[in-house]
Design a protein around this motif. Sequence first.
Motif, PDB file in Angstrom:
ATOM      1  N   ALA A   1       0.857  -1.190   0.000  1.00 10.98           N
ATOM      2  CA  ALA A   1       0.000   0.000   0.000  1.00 10.98           C
ATOM      3  C   ALA A   1       0.890   1.236   0.000  1.00 10.98           C
ATOM      4  O   ALA A   1       1.894   1.298   0.707  1.00 10.98           O
ATOM      5  N   GLY A   2       0.528   2.230  -0.797  1.00 10.74           N
ATOM      6  CA  GLY A   2       1.293   3.470  -0.840  1.00 10.74           C
ATOM      7  C   GLY A   2       2.432   3.473  -1.827  1.00 10.74           C
ATOM      8  O   GLY A   2       3.115   4.498  -1.995  1.00 10.74           O
ATOM      9  N   LEU A   3       2.665   2.363  -2.518  1.00  7.87           N
ATOM     10  CA  LEU A   3       3.793   2.288  -3.447  1.00  7.87           C
ATOM     11  C   LEU A   3       3.699   3.329  -4.557  1.00  7.87           C
ATOM     12  O   LEU A   3       4.702   3.949  -4.938  1.00  7.87           O
ATOM     13  N   GLN A   4       2.486   3.553  -5.070  1.00 11.98           N
ATOM     14  CA  GLN A   4       2.340   4.471  -6.207  1.00 11.98           C
ATOM     15  C   GLN A   4       2.683   5.920  -5.856  1.00 11.98           C
ATOM     16  O   GLN A   4       2.914   6.730  -6.755  1.00 11.98           O
ATOM     17  N   ALA A   5       2.731   6.231  -4.584  1.00 13.56           N
ATOM     18  CA  ALA A   5       3.140   7.583  -4.193  1.00 13.56           C
ATOM     19  C   ALA A   5       4.594   7.848  -4.567  1.00 13.56           C
ATOM     20  O   ALA A   5       5.020   8.996  -4.677  1.00 13.56           O
ATOM     21  N   TYR A   6       5.356   6.776  -4.775  1.00  8.59           N
ATOM     22  CA  TYR A   6       6.773   6.912  -5.126  1.00  8.59           C
ATOM     23  C   TYR A   6       7.024   6.764  -6.628  1.00  8.59           C
ATOM     24  O   TYR A   6       8.175   6.697  -7.061  1.00  8.59           O
ATOM     25  N   ASN A   7       5.954   6.699  -7.396  1.00  7.71           N
ATOM     26  CA  ASN A   7       6.086   6.564  -8.845  1.00  7.71           C
ATOM     27  C   ASN A   7       6.326   7.931  -9.472  1.00  7.71           C
ATOM     28  O   ASN A   7       5.446   8.794  -9.477  1.00  7.71           O
ATOM     29  N   THR A   8       7.519   8.141  -9.979  1.00  7.86           N
ATOM     30  CA  THR A   8       7.852   9.403 -10.644  1.00  7.86           C
ATOM     31  C   THR A   8       8.256   9.084 -12.082  1.00  7.86           C
ATOM     32  O   THR A   8       9.402   8.725 -12.350  1.00  7.86           O
ATOM     33  N   GLY A   9       7.276   9.186 -12.986  1.00  8.03           N
ATOM     34  CA  GLY A   9       7.549   8.862 -14.382  1.00  8.03           C
ATOM     35  C   GLY A   9       7.929   7.409 -14.577  1.00  8.03           C
ATOM     36  O   GLY A   9       8.852   7.100 -15.355  1.00  8.03           O
ATOM     37  N   ASN A  10       7.217   6.509 -13.874  1.00 10.44           N
ATOM     38  CA  ASN A  10       7.465   5.069 -13.933  1.00 10.44           C
ATOM     39  C   ASN A  10       8.842   4.672 -13.399  1.00 10.44           C
ATOM     40  O   ASN A  10       9.365   3.601 -13.736  1.00 10.44           O
ATOM     41  N   THR A  11       9.424   5.523 -12.597  1.00 10.34           N
ATOM     42  CA  THR A  11      10.680   5.231 -11.928  1.00 10.34           C
ATOM     43  C   THR A  11      10.460   5.375 -10.427  1.00 10.34           C
ATOM     44  O   THR A  11       9.757   6.283  -9.978  1.00 10.34           O
ATOM     45  N   TYR A  12      11.046   4.468  -9.652  1.00 14.01           N
ATOM     46  CA  TYR A  12      10.887   4.475  -8.199  1.00 14.01           C
ATOM     47  C   TYR A  12      12.253   4.626  -7.531  1.00 14.01           C
ATOM     48  O   TYR A  12      13.222   3.969  -7.933  1.00 14.01           O
ATOM     49  N   TYR A  13      12.281   5.477  -6.494  1.00 14.30           N
ATOM     50  CA  TYR A  13      13.525   5.692  -5.757  1.00 14.30           C
ATOM     51  C   TYR A  13      13.376   5.314  -4.282  1.00 14.30           C
ATOM     52  O   TYR A  13      14.270   5.592  -3.486  1.00 14.30           O
ATOM     53  N   ALA A  14      12.282   4.692  -3.926  1.00 15.55           N
ATOM     54  CA  ALA A  14      12.045   4.263  -2.543  1.00 15.55           C
ATOM     55  C   ALA A  14      10.957   3.194  -2.534  1.00 15.55           C
ATOM     56  O   ALA A  14      10.180   3.071  -3.489  1.00 15.55           O
ATOM     57  N   LEU A  15      10.921   2.429  -1.443  1.00 15.33           N
ATOM     58  CA  LEU A  15       9.838   1.473  -1.206  1.00 15.33           C
ATOM     59  C   LEU A  15       9.212   1.809   0.141  1.00 15.33           C
ATOM     60  O   LEU A  15       9.923   2.122   1.102  1.00 15.33           O
ATOM     61  N   PRO A  16       7.880   1.735   0.247  1.00 14.58           N
ATOM     62  CA  PRO A  16       7.236   1.972   1.542  1.00 14.58           C
ATOM     63  C   PRO A  16       7.352   0.745   2.432  1.00 14.58           C
ATOM     64  O   PRO A  16       7.259  -0.384   1.945  1.00 14.58           O
ATOM     65  N   TYR A  17       7.574   0.971   3.715  1.00 16.41           N
ATOM     66  CA  TYR A  17       7.524  -0.136   4.668  1.00 16.41           C
ATOM     67  C   TYR A  17       6.348   0.062   5.626  1.00 16.41           C
ATOM     68  O   TYR A  17       5.957  -0.856   6.337  1.00 16.41           O
ATOM     69  N   ARG A  18       5.777   1.259   5.589  1.00 15.26           N
ATOM     70  CA  ARG A  18       4.702   1.614   6.512  1.00 15.26           C
ATOM     71  C   ARG A  18       3.667   2.429   5.741  1.00 15.26           C
ATOM     72  O   ARG A  18       4.032   3.208   4.856  1.00 15.26           O
TER      73      ARG A  18
END
Length: 412
Positions: free
Chosen positions: A115-132
């Motif tokens: 949950a919350g992963l898409q908040a880190y989607n910047t132009g289909n690139t991710y620079y972090a993963l949520p743990y909480r």
Amino acid sequence: MSAIALALAACGGSGEPAEGGGPTTLTVTVWNLAKTPEFTALFQAFEKANPGVKVKPVDILADDYQDKVTTMLAGGDKSDVITIKNVTDYARYSSRGQLIDVTDLATSADAAKLAGLQAYNTGNTYYALPYRQDFWLLYYNKTLLDKAGIKLTDAMTWDDYARYAQQLTGDKDGKKVYGTYHHTWRSVVQAISAAQTGGDQLGGDYAFFTDQYTMALDLQKKGAVMDFGTASAQQADYRNMFGTGAAAMMPMGTWYISGILEAKKKGESTVDWALAPMPQRAGGSGEVVTFGSPTGFAVNKRSESADLAKKFVQFAAGKAGAEAIAQVGVVPALQDPAITEAYFKLEGMPSDELSKKAFEPGKVVLEMPVSDKSSDVDTILNEEHQLIMVGEKPAADGIRSMNERVKNEVLN
């Protein structure tokens, strides 16, 4: 040579060596380590799963965390893992090229449950993963509300909330008890306004903040909540405000559950507490709408142990990390029914129906949209928020300044 190799192996101890053939130290930026048990739980679990690895926290005061980490990264700091406190910080660091691309981890099959992963989607690139994954609800002191004859429901409006806050304000053992406590973050007023009105915090028109500011300022004027100036000057700790019984209610994120459970366990708090859904706007749809945000880990671009740092990020977001933080009362990003069930069986968790219902909001809106403009807009909104709350500007003037500044300084 074989004999020497065997001798060296015998000196290595019982644990498997970390990457590089020996004990490895992994540095991770955190805030308020002593009061945030999730970090210790995660670090110990990772060390146990990776013998020879030592996690070294870089502990920073919570109120200074964003500014401190921003300065550290700009200055070339080599801390391996950066804890991403909110998406505004994430937008800032990722847009400045200060984080390592972890898209390979974010697009794995396991990550689909985060949950919350898409908040880190910047132009289909991710620079972090949520743990909480946290969202906001209402904490309340059962003893104080029972004494006042107040029974909360899942249909509570902000008008109800304001009325209860005034009823609950008084003295106990010669000390002031506030009906509620509003922390100094702008989200307490602005993010909930945006979530429940559909307002756009990046749009440049902030008239939708008006009702929430009217309520917050009125409660402050009537003494039902600690005034913003005092809370800022004294660096009031929301944990202490609620945990010591100094406030009867408090809108706050789900992360505080771990804090109150820990305080109760240590005997630092005797508050009989429970949860309720966030109050809603009068005449709303009937759906409980609140706001929230993931908390994640990212790898510093300057890390000298990037592979191990990525391994930690993946571990924290995975099942082992989720189990570790759920045991201390933190809501993991990994959506797993077994973990959720175990979470509600924790000692000290409220078990009433309203508390359980508070964990099932109809809609959770991202606290702040992710954009290359998020950081600059956040700064302006926060500056004007402070001026409004300390009485330097009437709310209408402050909102007008937000409109003009965001349009002139950011959007145009």
